[in-house]
Design an enzyme around this catalytic site. Structure first.
Site, PDB file in Angstrom:
ATOM      1  N   HIS A  39      40.754  41.980  42.557  1.00  9.90           N
ATOM      2  CA  HIS A  39      41.432  42.157  43.849  1.00  9.90           C
ATOM      3  C   HIS A  39      41.815  43.614  44.123  1.00  9.90           C
ATOM      4  O   HIS A  39      41.997  43.990  45.272  1.00  9.90           O
ATOM      5  CB  HIS A  39      42.650  41.234  43.951  1.00  9.90           C
ATOM      6  CG  HIS A  39      42.265  39.839  44.327  1.00  9.90           C
ATOM      7  ND1 HIS A  39      42.899  39.117  45.308  1.00  9.90           N
ATOM      8  CD2 HIS A  39      41.277  39.029  43.865  1.00  9.90           C
ATOM      9  CE1 HIS A  39      42.332  37.919  45.428  1.00  9.90           C
ATOM     10  NE2 HIS A  39      41.350  37.836  44.552  1.00  9.90           N
TER      11      HIS A  39
ATOM     12  N   GLY B 102      38.827  50.183  46.793  1.00 16.02           N
ATOM     13  CA  GLY B 102      38.261  50.334  45.454  1.00 16.02           C
ATOM     14  C   GLY B 102      39.311  50.279  44.363  1.00 16.02           C
ATOM     15  O   GLY B 102      40.471  49.925  44.596  1.00 16.02           O
TER      16      GLY B 102
END
Ligand code: HEM
Length: 493
Positions: free
Chosen positions: A225, A238
């Site tokens: 996540h 990212g």
């Protein structure tokens, strides 16, 4: 405290290169069907993976039963395990794996007796499956010529291209000891402090049954996540720690269920931040420690040196469990991850016990062995007769049926070959995922050696009988779900 700082390779595994230049482990028993004691449900059918995959088309919520019955991809549904298993309880397709170890080499041929056509077949399947995984070069490596790359840069590029395994070539290289925390010697070695962190994480992630617990599962999901917010189109997101540092964990509904691991990660960060670690690295190290702590889980190469986010990650960049295969595949393509790569990654649901997607079924697992990194998730997602207490996410079912992803799904479900193939595929894709949005890959440090050793390719659940019965719907909901959550042994009746 020991101070030798020695790097020990307990088992050096030789690698061999096959006709296509694909490296595989040459250690007998690994990556072969006949690994004795490999403790999963095993079908007696000599499984032609290709036939199973090609026949696994289906409409509606499950794959064709012909593929299940003709190959070991039926996962939990393996009828043959009854022959090996005294406790095979298999109305819903889940037979006991506890005693299947003795029969795990029963699949006809392909034993550990040297080279055979089956090994050759396996190698070719590996090549075909894994060559269709993701291959884009990412981050700062994208525009860099090879001559300017550090050794880490070159290694990562090879992994991204599919020319190198995402697991280290030996499975257990680790620090035997490292300098005391806080000493100049420890400070000089970038990986030293990570050894302390990894050891502490391991301790917190294992239950009394030897399985990985809810914290470990959370750590694997947290790694996804954080990194998974990356979008090529948006050029944002990212593996940058923002999920914790910007409170996305608590503020975004997509992250529901991650509160506990986010809290623990903050505790670890506060304890170790003075040693110069980043939140982004801490999250990814947590995911990789957790993966190998789960029995049968791979050691995924682990790099440190990521920079932390200065802004929140973009919203609406994460998948939803009700999505179609098309929605999922499109989303992951924007993360440089192919349909096959996505199939490898979602295999992490093998450990899962969902709580919030379907609150009325809180703690129902996604395969019949939560906390164990086996391929039952693939087989049982495909199996229309999977045990009744398994909750399948529609998204996983859709991937198991779509023409772009179903073949790989079936390959990984294969009880003989699937596990080694999947571990390799997962490790490669996870290296990519863990570096999405990272623009200093070339200057990272490889600290894989701090990870716990690989648990090996055998595993027996000490409470298999009770697990099986629970998965088949026996007992009230709380009887086993809570011990399973904590990785603890299910008490007898
Ligand atoms: C198709 C993409 C994916 C979707 C739609 C999805 C969805 C979900 C959902 C809804 C849950 C249950 C959360 C809860 O209610 O407690 C879950 C759990 C989990 N997911 Fe995924 N996921 C996906 C991909 C991945 C990937 C790529 C990874 C890791 C690399 C991953 C790792 C996990 C883990 C370890 C859990 C278990 C968490 C726990 O038991 O607490 N998932 N996922």
């Amino acid at each position: 405290m020991k101070t030798s700082g020695v790097l020990v390779t307990v088992l050096a595994v030789t690698t061999t290169t096959n006709a296509w230049g694909w490296n595989y482990y040459g250690n007998p028993g690994y990556n072969q069907g006949g690994n004795p004691g490999y403790n999963q449900r095993v079908s007696s059918g000599s499984s032609s993976s290709s036939s199973s995959s090609s026949s696994s088309s289906s409409s509606g919520g499950s794959s064709s039963s012909s593929s299940s019955s003709s190959s070991s991809s039926s996962g939990g549904g393996s009828s043959s395990s009854s022959s090996s298993s005294s406790s095979s309880s298999s109305s819903g397709g889940s037979s006991s794996s506890s005693s299947s170890s003795s029969s795990s080499s029963s699949s006809g041929g392909g034993q550990n007796d040297g080279w055979s056509w089956e090994m050759e077949y396996q190698m070719s399947q590996n090549y075909h499956v894994n060559s269709r995984q993701s291959t884009d070069v990412i981050g700062d490596l994208y525009n860099m010529s090879d001559k300017d790359m550090s050794s880490v840069g070159k290694t990562v590029k090879l992994i991204l291209n599919g020319d190198r395994n995402g697991q280290p070539q030996d499975t257990v290289t680790h620090y035997d000891s490292c300098p005391s925390k806080g000493t100049p010697e420890c400070a000089k070695d970038t990986c030293c402090i990570w050894k302390y962190i990894a050891d502490e994480m391991k301790e917190a992630m294992t239950g009394t049954a030897g399985r990985c617990n809810g914290l470990a599962r959370g750590a694997i999901r947290l790694g996804f996540h954080d990194a998974g917010t990356y979008s090529k189109k948006l050029n944002a997101g990212g593996a940058d720690g923002s999920i914790v540092t910007f409170g996305e964990c608590e503020m975004r509904s997509i992250n529901k269920g991650l509160e506990e691991i986010c809290h623990q990660t903050r505790v670890w960060f506060d304890k170790y931040k003075d040693f110069g670690i980043s939140m982004a690295d801490l999250i990814q190290m947590g995911a990789n420690v957790a993966t190998v702590v789960c029995p049968l889980g791979p050691r995924v190469r682990s790099f440190v040196g990521r920079k932390d986010a200065t802004t929140e990650s973009p919203v609406d960049t994460m998948p939803i469990h009700t999505w179609s295969a098309d929605q999922l595949i499109t989303l992951f393509e924007d993360k440089t991850i192919s349909a096959q790569g996505l199939v490898a990654l979602v295999g992490a649901h093998t450990t899962s016990q969902q709580r919030y997607a379907y609150p009325d079924k809180a703690l129902w697992p996604q395969d019949s062995t939560p906390g164990v990194w086996d391929v039952l998730f693939y087989g049982e997602t495909l199996n229309p007769n999977a045990p009744s207490r398994i909750l399948k996410f529609p998204s996983d079912v859709h991937l198991s049926e779509d023409s772009r992803s179903k073949n790989v799904f079936s390959f990984y479900a294969d009880q003989r070959w699937g596990h080694a193939l999947w571990n390799e595929g997962y490790a490669r894709e996870y290296v990519r995922l863990s570096l999405l949005g990272v623009n200093n890959i070339n200057s990272l440090t490889d600290c894989t050696k701090v990870l716990p050793g690989w648990s090996g390719n055998t595993w027996s659940n000490p409470d298999q009988k009770y697990m099986d019965e629970y998965m088949q719907g026996k007992g009230n909901r709380d009887y086993a779900s809570s011990p399973l959550r904590y990785g603890d042994k299910i008490p007898g009746y």
